[in-house]
Every structure is written in C-alpha cells, then in structure tokens.
Design a protein around this motif. Structure first.
Motif, PDB file in Angstrom:
ATOM      1  N   LYS A  66      37.594  47.407  42.912  1.00 49.61           N
ATOM      2  CA  LYS A  66      37.596  46.086  43.533  1.00 49.61           C
ATOM      3  C   LYS A  66      39.038  45.750  43.910  1.00 49.61           C
ATOM      4  N   GLY A  67      39.458  46.188  45.104  1.00 49.64           N
ATOM      5  CA  GLY A  67      40.842  46.032  45.514  1.00 49.64           C
ATOM      6  C   GLY A  67      41.167  44.669  46.102  1.00 49.64           C
ATOM      7  N   GLY A  68      42.465  44.410  46.229  1.00 49.70           N
ATOM      8  CA  GLY A  68      42.934  43.200  46.883  1.00 49.70           C
ATOM      9  C   GLY A  68      43.726  42.275  45.994  1.00 49.70           C
ATOM     10  N   ALA A  69      44.711  41.606  46.593  1.00 51.35           N
ATOM     11  CA  ALA A  69      45.511  40.574  45.926  1.00 51.35           C
ATOM     12  C   ALA A  69      46.199  41.098  44.677  1.00 51.35           C
ATOM     13  N   ALA A  70      46.730  42.323  44.759  1.00 50.65           N
ATOM     14  CA  ALA A  70      47.461  42.937  43.642  1.00 50.65           C
ATOM     15  C   ALA A  70      46.642  42.978  42.355  1.00 50.65           C
ATOM     16  N   GLY A  71      45.345  43.151  42.515  1.00 49.52           N
ATOM     17  CA  GLY A  71      44.469  43.250  41.355  1.00 49.52           C
ATOM     18  C   GLY A  71      43.804  41.955  40.950  1.00 49.52           C
ATOM     19  N   ALA A  72      44.176  40.842  41.578  1.00 53.04           N
ATOM     20  CA  ALA A  72      43.646  39.538  41.163  1.00 53.04           C
ATOM     21  C   ALA A  72      42.150  39.402  41.453  1.00 53.04           C
ATOM     22  N   GLY A  74      39.901  41.894  41.378  1.00 49.88           N
ATOM     23  CA  GLY A  74      39.233  42.625  40.310  1.00 49.88           C
ATOM     24  C   GLY A  74      39.328  41.899  38.977  1.00 49.88           C
ATOM     25  N   LEU A  75      40.491  41.295  38.712  1.00 51.40           N
ATOM     26  CA  LEU A  75      40.675  40.522  37.482  1.00 51.40           C
ATOM     27  C   LEU A  75      39.684  39.371  37.418  1.00 51.40           C
ATOM     28  N   ALA A  76      39.513  38.660  38.526  1.00 52.13           N
ATOM     29  CA  ALA A  76      38.585  37.526  38.560  1.00 52.13           C
ATOM     30  C   ALA A  76      37.163  37.985  38.266  1.00 52.13           C
ATOM     31  N   GLN A  77      36.760  39.093  38.877  1.00 50.85           N
ATOM     32  CA  GLN A  77      35.410  39.600  38.635  1.00 50.85           C
ATOM     33  C   GLN A  77      35.249  40.019  37.174  1.00 50.85           C
ATOM     34  N   PHE A  78      36.271  40.661  36.638  1.00 46.73           N
ATOM     35  CA  PHE A  78      36.227  41.120  35.252  1.00 46.73           C
ATOM     36  C   PHE A  78      36.121  39.940  34.291  1.00 46.73           C
ATOM     37  N   MET A  90      39.504  47.170  31.719  1.00 49.27           N
ATOM     38  CA  MET A  90      40.133  46.977  33.021  1.00 49.27           C
ATOM     39  C   MET A  90      41.532  47.578  33.015  1.00 49.27           C
ATOM     40  N   VAL A  91      41.814  48.413  33.984  1.00 50.54           N
ATOM     41  CA  VAL A  91      43.158  48.945  34.153  1.00 50.54           C
ATOM     42  C   VAL A  91      44.022  47.886  34.832  1.00 50.54           C
ATOM     43  N   MET A  92      45.278  47.798  34.418  1.00 50.75           N
ATOM     44  CA  MET A  92      46.202  46.833  35.008  1.00 50.75           C
ATOM     45  C   MET A  92      47.618  47.353  34.836  1.00 50.75           C
ATOM     46  N   GLY A  93      48.605  46.556  35.234  1.00 52.43           N
ATOM     47  CA  GLY A  93      49.986  46.982  35.057  1.00 52.43           C
ATOM     48  C   GLY A  93      50.972  46.006  35.656  1.00 52.43           C
ATOM     49  N   ILE A 100      50.155  38.101  40.405  1.00 50.46           N
ATOM     50  CA  ILE A 100      49.792  36.800  39.838  1.00 50.46           C
ATOM     51  C   ILE A 100      50.915  35.791  40.083  1.00 50.46           C
ATOM     52  N   ILE A 101      52.154  36.250  39.953  1.00 47.18           N
ATOM     53  CA  ILE A 101      53.302  35.358  40.158  1.00 47.18           C
ATOM     54  C   ILE A 101      53.368  34.866  41.602  1.00 47.18           C
ATOM     55  N   THR A 102      53.142  35.773  42.552  1.00 48.50           N
ATOM     56  CA  THR A 102      53.248  35.386  43.966  1.00 48.50           C
ATOM     57  C   THR A 102      51.977  34.737  44.498  1.00 48.50           C
ATOM     58  N   GLY A 103      50.814  35.213  44.032  1.00 44.42           N
ATOM     59  CA  GLY A 103      49.552  34.727  44.584  1.00 44.42           C
ATOM     60  C   GLY A 103      48.970  33.529  43.882  1.00 44.42           C
ATOM     61  N   LYS A 104      49.374  33.309  42.623  1.00 48.07           N
ATOM     62  CA  LYS A 104      48.880  32.187  41.822  1.00 48.07           C
ATOM     63  C   LYS A 104      47.354  32.056  41.880  1.00 48.07           C
ATOM     64  N   PRO A 105      46.636  33.111  41.464  1.00 45.37           N
ATOM     65  CA  PRO A 105      45.172  33.084  41.527  1.00 45.37           C
ATOM     66  C   PRO A 105      44.582  32.101  40.526  1.00 45.37           C
ATOM     67  N   PRO A 106      43.300  31.742  40.710  1.00 36.34           N
ATOM     68  CA  PRO A 106      42.663  30.766  39.816  1.00 36.34           C
ATOM     69  C   PRO A 106      42.310  31.323  38.444  1.00 36.34           C
ATOM     70  N   VAL A 107      42.443  32.634  38.259  1.00 35.82           N
ATOM     71  CA  VAL A 107      42.188  33.240  36.950  1.00 35.82           C
ATOM     72  C   VAL A 107      43.512  33.667  36.333  1.00 35.82           C
ATOM     73  N   SER A 108      43.506  33.813  35.009  1.00 38.30           N
ATOM     74  CA  SER A 108      44.717  34.187  34.293  1.00 38.30           C
ATOM     75  C   SER A 108      44.479  35.473  33.504  1.00 38.30           C
ATOM     76  N   LEU A 109      45.501  36.315  33.445  1.00 40.13           N
ATOM     77  CA  LEU A 109      45.409  37.532  32.658  1.00 40.13           C
ATOM     78  C   LEU A 109      45.199  37.215  31.181  1.00 40.13           C
ATOM     79  N   SER A 110      45.672  36.049  30.761  1.00 45.01           N
ATOM     80  CA  SER A 110      45.530  35.656  29.356  1.00 45.01           C
ATOM     81  C   SER A 110      44.066  35.408  28.968  1.00 45.01           C
ATOM     82  N   GLN A 111      43.174  35.329  29.954  1.00 49.83           N
ATOM     83  CA  GLN A 111      41.759  35.157  29.652  1.00 49.83           C
ATOM     84  C   GLN A 111      41.128  36.456  29.155  1.00 49.83           C
ATOM     85  N   ALA A 112      41.746  37.600  29.504  1.00 50.00           N
ATOM     86  CA  ALA A 112      41.257  38.901  29.043  1.00 50.00           C
ATOM     87  C   ALA A 112      42.000  39.295  27.763  1.00 50.00           C
ATOM     88  N   THR A 113      41.655  40.457  27.209  1.00 48.39           N
ATOM     89  CA  THR A 113      42.164  40.863  25.895  1.00 48.39           C
ATOM     90  C   THR A 113      43.077  42.078  26.002  1.00 48.39           C
TER      91      THR A 113
END
Length: 320
Positions: A66-72, A74-78, A90-93, A100-113
């Motif tokens: 699930k590509g796009g927005a530097a992973g955001a 896929g993160l939202a779907q996850f 979920m793979v990330m890095g 996340i810093i530039t795009g300011k998506p509505p989801v946060s990495l802190s919501q995952a584990t």
C-alpha cells in the motif's frame, strides 16, 4: 534464543493463558508493506516473511503493498484495520518518520506497537549512464548555477534521500527550499525514471541500484556514509567536501492494542527469524547492516529519531 527453547516458551505461555492461539508459533501472519513493489520496504518485508517461515515462527505470510505518502497511507490502513491482531506486522523506517513530519497525516505511528529495528543502510546517489554530468562536483556546479534545473529523484517527500538532497544544497550554499525534488511512490518507479533520464540524479539504498550500477546503466557518484562502504568503490559526500552523513534504518511494528504478552511473543519470533539462514542470506544479498534493537529500547530510539529528524528538516527549510 534457540528455536526449540522459543517454541517451548510460546507453548508455556499459551498453556498459562497468557498467549492466545493466534499468537502461537506457526500462525498465519499478515505483513503490511507501506510502499509499492520493488523498493526497500517491500524487499525487507518479504525477506522478513521468508525468515519467519524459515524459523518456523509462521506457517504462512501474506503481504499487502500500500504505497504513497512516505508510508502514511499504509500506516493508516494498518492502524485502522489491524487493531488487536497479534499476527499483524508492518515494515517501517526512517522514511516514514520524515513523511509524517512533512505530510502531517491524520494517523500517528504512536498508535501502533514498536517491535524491532532490523537493519541500517546508507544511500547512494547515481546519474543515468548517458548523463552529461559525470560527478557530484558536476551536480553541485549545476545546482549552484540553476537549482531548479537539477531534478533529484527518490522516495516519497521526507525520505532520507530527500533530506540528504536538502542538506547537500544547504552545505554548498544553495537555499534548500529551491531544490527540485521528484518523489516516487516506490523504488521501482524511481529506478525507471533514472534509467529513462527523467531525473538528473537519483538517490536510494545501495542495494536497490546495485545491479544497475554493476551493469553500467547508472553511475554512482556518492554515498551518504561517514566512510566508504565495504567492497564498494564509491566516494562519500564528506570525501568530496560536502559535510553530509545520513543513514536509513528499517524496522517492524505490531498492531495497535495488542497485549504485553502478544508483543513479547512477536519480538521473540522476530529475533528467532533474524537468526535464520534465510535472513543471513538476505543481509548478504542486499548489503544490509544488522542493527537489531527491540521492545521499549526501539520505541525510545524512534522517538529520539523523530525529534532529531524534525530539527534537521526544520533547519534545512523543509518544514515550518
């Protein structure tokens, strides 16, 4: 931990009621790859999935690109679909933090584990083989003459190659806000653009361009490491008088809302997978540097990286 000991530990947890059936060894794992096929996250995720099966941690592994927005995306779907699932990964890095810093998506990495950091890799900058430019010095000269005429191609906005390009501009006296950066949704798209001459200079992890460099289809002009990479005859940016060093790391997260026992079972499973022959083969094949860090220590590392990256990007004029 030896595999037999690992399996015995999982069995004991399950018998004690601390580990649900779906988190036992030999489950059906689902792996979110928040990028299009062909890039570093895709390669890392599929290598991890193979290693989980090789170590008998997983019976099957299914992949969702699930590509796009530097992973955001896929993160939202996850975050929204995998809550409480002890077999979802979920793979990330570093790229995702920048996005996340530039795009300011509505989801946060802190919501995952946070589970584990896996590898580290430095980027390489390349030119198409038929480019009139031959060296990084040529690129810098053109950048100083007309910043917009140099098209930098790489991963999504906020990726390490994007940040490196901005840092290069800053170091050579060019306003980083004037760089012409072309973001691609995956490594495959970026590679095609470089080979087609649609960008001036491309950046990515060395492993993604290695075969094209070896075949003479791309010319490697700089790596972002502090010292030359082992066995790779490409000068660093620092060697060329540009004081930039930046690395790319990759890790894996679990779903939101899993229990402490489920999290530990996943961490133990990942550690077992990283000791498998399959993973050793992937490290060698892709020139990845092992950089294993797990659990709370990994979570703390991510928080510190996020703060450091935000500061660097702000000073480089990439975010306000």
């Amino acid at each position: 931990m030896r595999r037999n000991t690992f399996l015995q530990s999982l069995t004991a947890l399950a018998v004690a009621g601390a580990l649900p059936l779906t988190a036992r060894a030999g489950g059906n794992f689902k792996l979110m790859l928040p990028a299009n096929p062909g890039g570093g996250w895709d390669t890392t995720g599929r290598a991890l999935g193979k290693a989980l099966q090789d170590a008998k941690v997983a019976d099957t592994v299914t992949y969702d690109n699930k590509g796009g927005a530097a992973g955001a995306i896929g993160l939202a779907q996850f975050v929204n679909s995998a809550k409480g699932d002890p077999n979802a990964l979920m793979v990330m890095g570093a790229v995702m933090l920048g996005g996340i810093i530039t795009g300011k998506p509505p989801v946060s990495l802190s919501q995952a584990t946070p589970l584990a950091r896996l590898t580290s890799e430095y980027n390489v900058f390349v030119l198409p083989a038929n480019s009139p430019l031959k060296t990084m010095a040529d690129v810098v000269a053109q950048l100083k003459k007309d910043p917009g005429s140099v098209k930098w191609g790489g991963g999504s906005r906020g990726s390490t190659e994007h940040i490196a390009a901005a840092m290069i501009a800053q170091k050579v006296g060019v306003d980083p806000a004037r760089i012409n950066y072309v973001a691609f949704r995956g490594g495959g798209e970026a590679t095609a653009a470089i080979l087609g001459g649609n960008v001036t200079v491309g950046g990515s992890g060395y492993s993604e361009f290695a075969e094209y460099i070896a075949a003479g289809k791309m010319r490697a002009i700089a790596v972002t490491s502090g010292e030359r990479l082992p066995g790779i005859d490409v000068p660093t940016l620092k060697e060329q008088g540009i004081g930039v060093e930046i690395g790319n790391w990759r890790g894996v997260y679990g779903a939101p809302g899993i229990t402490a026992a489920q999290r530990q079972a996943l961490i133990d499973g990942i550690v077992a997978a990283l000791k498998s022959p399959s993973w050793a083969e992937s490290l060698k094949k892709n020139d990845w540097t092992p950089a294993v860090l797990t659990g709370d220590a990994f979570g703390k590392f991510v928080d510190e990286e996020f703060a450091s990256l935000r500061d660097t990007m702000t000073r480089a004029g990439m975010v306000s």
